[in-house]
Motif scaffolding. Structure first.
Motif, PDB file in Angstrom:
ATOM      1  N   GLY A 335       1.378  -1.001   0.242  1.00  0.00           N
ATOM      2  CA  GLY A 335      -0.203   0.173   0.453  1.00  0.00           C
ATOM      3  C   GLY A 335       0.668   1.418   0.018  1.00  0.00           C
ATOM      4  N   ASP A 336       2.279   1.281  -0.381  1.00  0.00           N
ATOM      5  CA  ASP A 336       3.328   2.759  -0.033  1.00  0.00           C
ATOM      6  C   ASP A 336       3.358   2.990  -1.664  1.00  0.00           C
ATOM      7  OD1 ASP A 336       5.044   4.625   0.330  1.00  0.00           O
ATOM      8  OD2 ASP A 336       6.447   2.816   0.878  1.00  0.00           O
ATOM      9  N   LEU A 337       2.861   4.477  -2.041  1.00  0.00           N
ATOM     10  CA  LEU A 337       2.745   4.676  -2.914  1.00  0.00           C
ATOM     11  C   LEU A 337       4.161   5.424  -3.043  1.00  0.00           C
ATOM     12  CD1 LEU A 337      -0.873   6.082  -4.253  1.00  0.00           C
ATOM     13  CD2 LEU A 337       0.701   4.555  -5.673  1.00  0.00           C
ATOM     14  N   SER A 338       5.441   5.456  -2.451  1.00  0.00           N
ATOM     15  CA  SER A 338       5.912   6.560  -2.640  1.00  0.00           C
ATOM     16  C   SER A 338       7.143   5.893  -2.934  1.00  0.00           C
ATOM     17  CB  SER A 338       6.816   7.080  -1.183  1.00  0.00           C
ATOM     18  OG  SER A 338       7.142   5.348  -0.419  1.00  0.00           O
ATOM     19  N   THR A 339       6.764   3.905  -3.010  1.00  0.00           N
ATOM     20  CA  THR A 339       7.958   3.193  -3.843  1.00  0.00           C
ATOM     21  C   THR A 339       7.875   3.220  -5.586  1.00  0.00           C
ATOM     22  OG1 THR A 339       6.936   1.255  -2.697  1.00  0.00           O
ATOM     23  CG2 THR A 339       8.540   2.019  -1.719  1.00  0.00           C
ATOM     24  N   LEU A 340       6.081   3.910  -5.943  1.00  0.00           N
ATOM     25  CA  LEU A 340       6.233   4.010  -7.609  1.00  0.00           C
ATOM     26  C   LEU A 340       7.114   3.800  -8.174  1.00  0.00           C
ATOM     27  CD1 LEU A 340       3.573   2.862  -8.438  1.00  0.00           C
ATOM     28  CD2 LEU A 340       3.304   4.862  -9.225  1.00  0.00           C
ATOM     29  N   PRO A 341       8.364   4.356  -7.828  1.00  0.00           N
ATOM     30  CA  PRO A 341       9.172   5.134  -9.107  1.00  0.00           C
ATOM     31  C   PRO A 341      10.284   4.093  -9.072  1.00  0.00           C
ATOM     32  CG  PRO A 341       8.674   7.061  -8.130  1.00  0.00           C
ATOM     33  CD  PRO A 341       7.714   6.322  -7.068  1.00  0.00           C
ATOM     34  N   ASP A 342      10.139   3.171  -8.168  1.00  0.00           N
ATOM     35  CA  ASP A 342      10.997   1.821  -7.745  1.00  0.00           C
ATOM     36  C   ASP A 342      10.576   0.970  -8.941  1.00  0.00           C
ATOM     37  OD1 ASP A 342      12.897   3.410  -6.547  1.00  0.00           O
ATOM     38  OD2 ASP A 342      11.926   3.058  -4.504  1.00  0.00           O
ATOM     39  N   LYS A 343       9.683   0.557  -8.916  1.00  0.00           N
ATOM     40  CA  LYS A 343       8.635  -0.803  -8.869  1.00  0.00           C
ATOM     41  C   LYS A 343       7.964  -0.600 -10.266  1.00  0.00           C
ATOM     42  CE  LYS A 343       9.260  -2.915  -5.502  1.00  0.00           C
ATOM     43  NZ  LYS A 343      10.426  -4.339  -5.363  1.00  0.00           N
ATOM     44  N   VAL A 344       8.022   0.531 -11.230  1.00  0.00           N
ATOM     45  CA  VAL A 344       7.359   1.001 -12.286  1.00  0.00           C
ATOM     46  C   VAL A 344       7.645   1.719 -13.095  1.00  0.00           C
ATOM     47  CG1 VAL A 344       5.074   1.482 -13.293  1.00  0.00           C
ATOM     48  CG2 VAL A 344       5.315   0.422 -11.185  1.00  0.00           C
ATOM     49  N   SER A 345       7.835   1.662 -14.779  1.00  0.00           N
ATOM     50  CA  SER A 345       8.224   2.953 -15.226  1.00  0.00           C
ATOM     51  C   SER A 345       7.784   3.071 -16.592  1.00  0.00           C
ATOM     52  CB  SER A 345      10.148   2.677 -15.666  1.00  0.00           C
ATOM     53  OG  SER A 345      10.684   3.183 -15.252  1.00  0.00           O
ATOM     54  N   ILE A 346       7.265   4.069 -16.923  1.00  0.00           N
ATOM     55  CA  ILE A 346       6.010   4.511 -17.426  1.00  0.00           C
ATOM     56  C   ILE A 346       6.125   4.967 -19.039  1.00  0.00           C
ATOM     57  CG2 ILE A 346       3.421   4.866 -18.623  1.00  0.00           C
ATOM     58  CD1 ILE A 346       3.082   5.135 -15.474  1.00  0.00           C
ATOM     59  N   GLN A 347       6.578   4.562 -20.057  1.00  0.00           N
ATOM     60  CA  GLN A 347       6.983   5.338 -21.385  1.00  0.00           C
ATOM     61  C   GLN A 347       5.956   6.025 -22.186  1.00  0.00           C
ATOM     62  OE1 GLN A 347      10.151   5.730 -21.427  1.00  0.00           O
ATOM     63  NE2 GLN A 347      10.170   6.910 -23.636  1.00  0.00           N
ATOM     64  N   LEU A 348       6.290   6.990 -22.385  1.00  0.00           N
ATOM     65  CA  LEU A 348       4.867   7.479 -22.971  1.00  0.00           C
ATOM     66  C   LEU A 348       5.043   7.227 -24.896  1.00  0.00           C
ATOM     67  CD1 LEU A 348       3.842  10.463 -20.661  1.00  0.00           C
ATOM     68  CD2 LEU A 348       2.616   8.619 -21.200  1.00  0.00           C
ATOM     69  N   ASN A 349       4.517   7.048 -25.655  1.00  0.00           N
ATOM     70  CA  ASN A 349       4.625   6.726 -26.733  1.00  0.00           C
ATOM     71  C   ASN A 349       4.124   7.953 -27.849  1.00  0.00           C
ATOM     72  OD1 ASN A 349       6.233   5.750 -28.726  1.00  0.00           O
ATOM     73  ND2 ASN A 349       4.800   3.878 -29.518  1.00  0.00           N
ATOM     74  N   ASP A 350       5.140   8.675 -27.685  1.00  0.00           N
ATOM     75  CA  ASP A 350       4.664  10.553 -28.367  1.00  0.00           C
ATOM     76  C   ASP A 350       3.513  11.257 -27.149  1.00  0.00           C
ATOM     77  OD1 ASP A 350       5.335  10.895 -31.083  1.00  0.00           O
ATOM     78  OD2 ASP A 350       3.197  12.296 -30.154  1.00  0.00           O
ATOM     79  N   THR A 351       2.528  11.818 -27.942  1.00  0.00           N
ATOM     80  CA  THR A 351       2.225  13.055 -26.682  1.00  0.00           C
ATOM     81  C   THR A 351       0.229  12.170 -26.140  1.00  0.00           C
ATOM     82  OG1 THR A 351       1.424  14.482 -28.585  1.00  0.00           O
ATOM     83  CG2 THR A 351       3.459  15.010 -27.052  1.00  0.00           C
ATOM     84  N   HIS A 352       0.741  11.643 -27.334  1.00  0.00           N
ATOM     85  CA  HIS A 352      -0.722  10.748 -27.066  1.00  0.00           C
ATOM     86  C   HIS A 352      -1.048   9.996 -25.815  1.00  0.00           C
ATOM     87  CE1 HIS A 352       0.396   9.208 -31.608  1.00  0.00           C
ATOM     88  NE2 HIS A 352       0.327  10.713 -31.381  1.00  0.00           N
ATOM     89  N   PRO A 353      -0.145   9.768 -24.809  1.00  0.00           N
ATOM     90  CA  PRO A 353      -0.973   9.401 -23.667  1.00  0.00           C
ATOM     91  C   PRO A 353      -0.202  10.304 -22.961  1.00  0.00           C
ATOM     92  CG  PRO A 353       0.762   7.602 -24.331  1.00  0.00           C
ATOM     93  CD  PRO A 353       0.323   8.802 -25.325  1.00  0.00           C
ATOM     94  N   ALA A 354       0.012  11.827 -23.855  1.00  0.00           N
ATOM     95  CA  ALA A 354       0.133  12.714 -22.455  1.00  0.00           C
ATOM     96  C   ALA A 354      -0.948  13.384 -21.505  1.00  0.00           C
ATOM     97  CB  ALA A 354       0.833  14.084 -23.483  1.00  0.00           C
ATOM     98  N   VAL A 355      -2.201  12.834 -21.161  1.00  0.00           N
ATOM     99  CA  VAL A 355      -2.499  13.444 -20.389  1.00  0.00           C
ATOM    100  C   VAL A 355      -1.987  12.716 -19.101  1.00  0.00           C
ATOM    101  CG1 VAL A 355      -4.784  12.058 -20.574  1.00  0.00           C
ATOM    102  CG2 VAL A 355      -5.095  14.289 -20.250  1.00  0.00           C
ATOM    103  N   SER A 356      -1.596  11.465 -19.486  1.00  0.00           N
ATOM    104  CA  SER A 356      -1.204  10.795 -18.077  1.00  0.00           C
ATOM    105  C   SER A 356      -1.038  11.478 -16.871  1.00  0.00           C
ATOM    106  CB  SER A 356      -0.513   9.999 -18.463  1.00  0.00           C
ATOM    107  OG  SER A 356      -1.202   7.983 -19.626  1.00  0.00           O
TER     108      SER A 356
END
Ligand code: 26V
Length: 839
Positions: A335-356
């Motif tokens: 339940g700890d979101l502070s570790t999110l960047p250690d566990k997940v990378s999110i690649q945005l393929n062009d700007t289409h998902p930029a609202v993320s």
């Protein structure tokens, strides 16, 4: 029940993993399945009988295809379950690739080859007198993409599984993929594509994995004593995103990842009150409106039409993916979101998902109660963004008022991010003009949100897709951002998967290379350089060119069948296949074709070399000039092919409905690859890589990845011509017209005159294309013509020396390994994602 719905139901009930990518319990013991042909034959027969309800005597070809697919799929599921349980145990970083497009094509051959089942499946089916090659062609292409960007996502997904990354593709399950192209009277006609019509055995519906997606409504501030005020978004409209999972099989099946595509459904499939009061149509309207979000892929790769539905698609799949990512992380990480960047990378393929970027902030701050600063830090560490084009008309912006109406809370967040960025910039001493250049809001043309800027500021790494493109990004679109954040922009040159683009599409060459240097290159494509030393070996070269000839015969057969045009397989196959766009300059190629036609007729004494000019590609339905280019290609083909005076020297072919499967047929059959974009405009290109890997020589400009291909292949083995990107920029700044150049070149002038004076269709039909050259030669067609023409003539001379040509062809194949998407993905993993490979 419709057959598609029935198939989905079957998939959710059969051997599918409980929850792909998310299994809490220890791995179930996979059924030990034997891969010998007798076992496969038995299983295929079982599938035919019990899943399809046919016996071998009555089964149609499509029934066999489905039976084979299901038998192969069972083996994939075994590997899938094993990979998923390893994911849970290792807890390694997950890489989530968010893309509006995954142009994956057919999957059966890919799965069979990656699982090493080719021989066994072939033998198993031959017992029933069924030909696997034929069955494979019956599978519909999954055309969930427009072109390069979508195909890259598919190559990357396969490479992530092959190099051992816990990769997740997230995208949209379009009911209708990229349109089918027919040529009627020489012109493009768009027809709907219906890849799901007969069901899709590769997908598993995950009803349990669904999320609510909001649109519209209001934001209210909640004040509670002793707590900072909170913003709560109450959407006016809620839609359900339902996951459909497709396994992504890596090389040798050691890892099977998941491609999760979202489908839109209504929360209430039918409004009972309305139905009961007799309004049967009204009762269904809401469901239809909800489902419309994932009905169709937008068929443009530039020129944002700006429809609201497109922004809805972008938010819909972004929000669903982020909710899924956060849910998974919370479950696995206490339940700890502070570790999110250690566990997940999110690649945005062009700007289409930029609202993320804005949606992630909303989820962290509003929904999960984290502070703004911590949330912003997490967001930036999680996201990275790939830019795929510098064309100004393709850079996405959305009107602020549309954004505000559809996504009111996300708009507030964008304003807050903007204020923060502007503060930072001002503190660093940027002046007014520079500050307005980095603002997330373009105040110039009726206030618009700049999606590229949003993606940039919300990411720790931003990458271009070739070395040249990356440098141009720094100098142009992201110049101010680069000054402010000089460490963020990196280069990651594209690549293509050698499984699909060599082993699968070119079995003849694969066998030849195996015979020459052993099978090691299949595991590690860099070993293919072992054939370099054989380039001067006449015996090997002859075999290499014999494979090429066989591939050309195969393509010639298709051309004959589809177009009733007879081409000579021993002629040079000179090929330009890609989206039709002015910057890609199919028009330059056509002008050269017409010039060649004229010269062959007026100078019969010259030793012209027989050529077949092959074109294919789709134009965006609203792109008038691109459609004109298709029309011209077909007009030119019609006239030249009917002229007996050039019969054996020149043929022109426009193959309709270019798609992944057609590319798999064409790439191995090309002698010459046309990569002739106006320098500085093609971000990378990936077709260029597929051709060269299969032994075609390239004629190209110093653009995109061609520049790096030159470095790897060597200048003796690639044919570079034309203005450089810097020269193009300089000429454009001068506003150079083409008139002087055209007037000084009788060959060019003659060709343009034939085109405008009605040799190829009624006079005036192509005035628009031709007049542009005389006025402002924006795409440098006149400016580059002479260099292009001369380079083509050098290629004619080389073609006469088949040993010299063959040597260069072998060297191309030998030296292309660096352009494997395995290499690209390893670079992303190391420099951007900090994610382990081989997990
Ligand atoms: C832009 C738009 C604008 C609005 C309408 C829908 C739409 C769809 C796609 C795009 C972006 C297209 C960008 C693209 O495909 N770029 C290509 O990316 C390849 C992979 O990096 C690269 O090899 C090509 O050079 C580049 O043109």
């Amino acid at each position: 029940m419709s057959s598609a719905a029935e198939k989905s139901r079957r998939n959710s009930e059969t051997a599918a993993p409980e929850d792909a990518g998310d299994v809490a319990v220890a791995a179930p013991k996979p059924t030990p399945r034997r891969n010998d042909s007798a076992s496969l034959a038995k299983e295929i027969a079982e599938k035919l009988t019990y899943a399809i309800g046919k016996d071998p005597a009555t089964a149609r070809r499509h029934d066999w295809l489905e039976a084979v697919t299901l038998a192969v799929r069972d083996r994939i599921v075994d590997h899938w379950l094993a990979s998923n349980s390893r994911n849970v145990q290792s807890g390694a970083k997950r890489v989530c690739y968010l893309s509006m497009e995954f142009l994956i094509g057919r999957l059966l051959r890919d799965a069979i080859i990656n699982l090493g089942l080719s021989e066994a499946v072939r033998d198993a089916l031959s017992a029933y007198d069924v030909d696997i090659d034929l069955l494979e062609t019956l599978e519909p292409d999954a055309a969930l993409g427009n072109g390069g960007l979508g195909r890259l996502a598919a190559c990357f997904a396969e490479s992530m599984a092959s190099v051992g990354i816990q990769g997740f593709g997230y995208g949209i399950r379009y009911v209708h993929g990229f349109f089918r192209q027919e040529i009627v009277g020489g012109e493009q006609v768009e027809l709907p594509e219906n890849w799901l019509a007969h069901g899709n055995p590769w997908e598993f519906e995950r009803r349990e994995r669904s999320f609510e997606i909001g649109f519209g409504g209001k934001v209210t501030t909640i004040e509670e004593a002793g707590k900072p005020p909170r913003q709560v978004w109450r959407p006016a409209e809620r839609i359900l995103a339902v996951a459909y999972d497709t396994p992504v099989v890596g090389w040798k099946g050691t890892r099977v990842n998941t491609l999760r595509l979202w489908s839109a459904q209504a929360l209430d499939p039918i409004l009972l009150d309305a139905f009961n009061s007799g309004d049967h149509i009204g009762a269904l309207l809401e469901a239809n409106r909800a489902q419309s979000i994932t009905q169709v892929l937008y068929p443009a790769d530039s020129h944002l039409a700006g429809q609201e539905l497109r922004l809805r698609q972008e938010f819909f799949f972004s929000s669903a993916s982020l909710q899924d990512i956060i849910r998974h992380h919370l479950k696995r990480n206490g339940g700890d979101l502070s570790t999110l960047p250690d566990k997940v990378s999110i690649q945005l393929n062009d700007t289409h998902p930029a609202v993320s970027v804005a949606e992630m902030m909303r989820l962290l701050v509003d929904v999960h109660g984290l502070g703004w600063d911590e949330s912003w830090d997490i967001t930036k560490r999680v996201f990275s963004y790939t830019n795929h084009t510098l064309l100004p008309e393709a850079l996405e912006t959305w009107p602020v008022n549309l954004f505000e109406r559809l996504l009111p809370r996300q708009m507030q967040i964008i304003y807050a991010i903007n204020a923060q960025i502007i503060r930072e910039a001002t503190q660093k001493g940027l002046d007014g003009a520079k500050v307005s250049a980095i603002s997330l809001i373009d105040e110039g043309s009726g206030r618009r949100v700049r999606m590229g800027s949003l993606a940039f500021v919300g990411s720790h790494a931003i990458n271009g897709v070739s070395a040249l493109h990356t440098e141009l990004m720094k100098k142009t679109v992201f110049n101010q951002f680069h000054e402010l954040y000089p460490e963020r922009i990196q280069n990651k040159t594209n690549g293509v998967t050698p499984r699909r683009w060599l082993l699968e599409c070119n079995p003849g060459l694969t066998d030849l290379v195996t015979e020459a240097i052993g099978p090691g290159f299949k595991d590690d494509i860099t070993k293919i350089s072992g054939i370099d030393k054989l380039a001067d070996d006449a015996g090997f070269r002859e075999k290499f060119m014999a494979v090429k000839l066989a591939n050309k015969q195969r393509l010639a057969k298709t051309i004959e069948e589809r177009l009733a045009i007879t081409v000579d397989p021993t002629a040079m196959f000179d090929v330009q296949v890609k989206r039709i766009h002015e910057y890609k300059r199919q028009f330059l190629n056509l002008v050269e074709t017409v010039a060649l036609y004229d010269q062959i007729r007026s100078h019969p004494e010259i030793a012209w070399q027989p050529r077949v000019k092959i074109f294919a590609g789709k134009a965006a339905p609203s792109y008038a000039n691109a459609k004109q280019i298709i029309h011209l290609a077909n007009d030119v083909a019609r006239v030249i092919n009917a002229d007996p005076s050039v019969q054996n020297l020149l043929k022109v072919v426009f193959l309709p409905n270019y798609n992944v499967s057609l590319a798999e047929l064409i790439m191995p059959a090309a002698d010459l690859s046309e990569q002739i974009s106006t320098a500085g405009l093609e971000a990378s290109g990936t077709g260029n890589m597929k051709f060269a890997l299969n032994g075609a020589l390239t004629i190209g400009t110093l653009d995109g990845a061609n520049v790096e291909m030159l470095e790897h292949i060597g200048e003796d083995n690639i044919f570079i011509f034309g203005l450089t990107a810097a020269e193009v920029a300089a000429r454009r700044a001068e506003g150079q017209s083409g008139r002087e150049i055209i007037d000084a070149s009788p060959i060019l002038k003659g060709a343009l005159d034939s085109i405008s004076h009605g040799v190829f269709g009624e006079p005036g039909r192509y005035n628009n294309l031709v007049d542009n050259l005389y006025g402002n030669d924006w795409w440098m067609i006149a400016a580059d013509f002479e260099a292009y023409w001369q380079t083509q003539r050098r290629l004619d001379a080389l073609w006469q020396d088949s040993d010299a040509w063959g040597t260069k062809a072998v060297r191309n194949t030998a030296r292309m390994a660096w352009f494997s998407s395995d290499r690209s993905i390893r670079e992303y993993a190391k420099d951007i994602w900090d994610a382990p490979t081989s997990v």
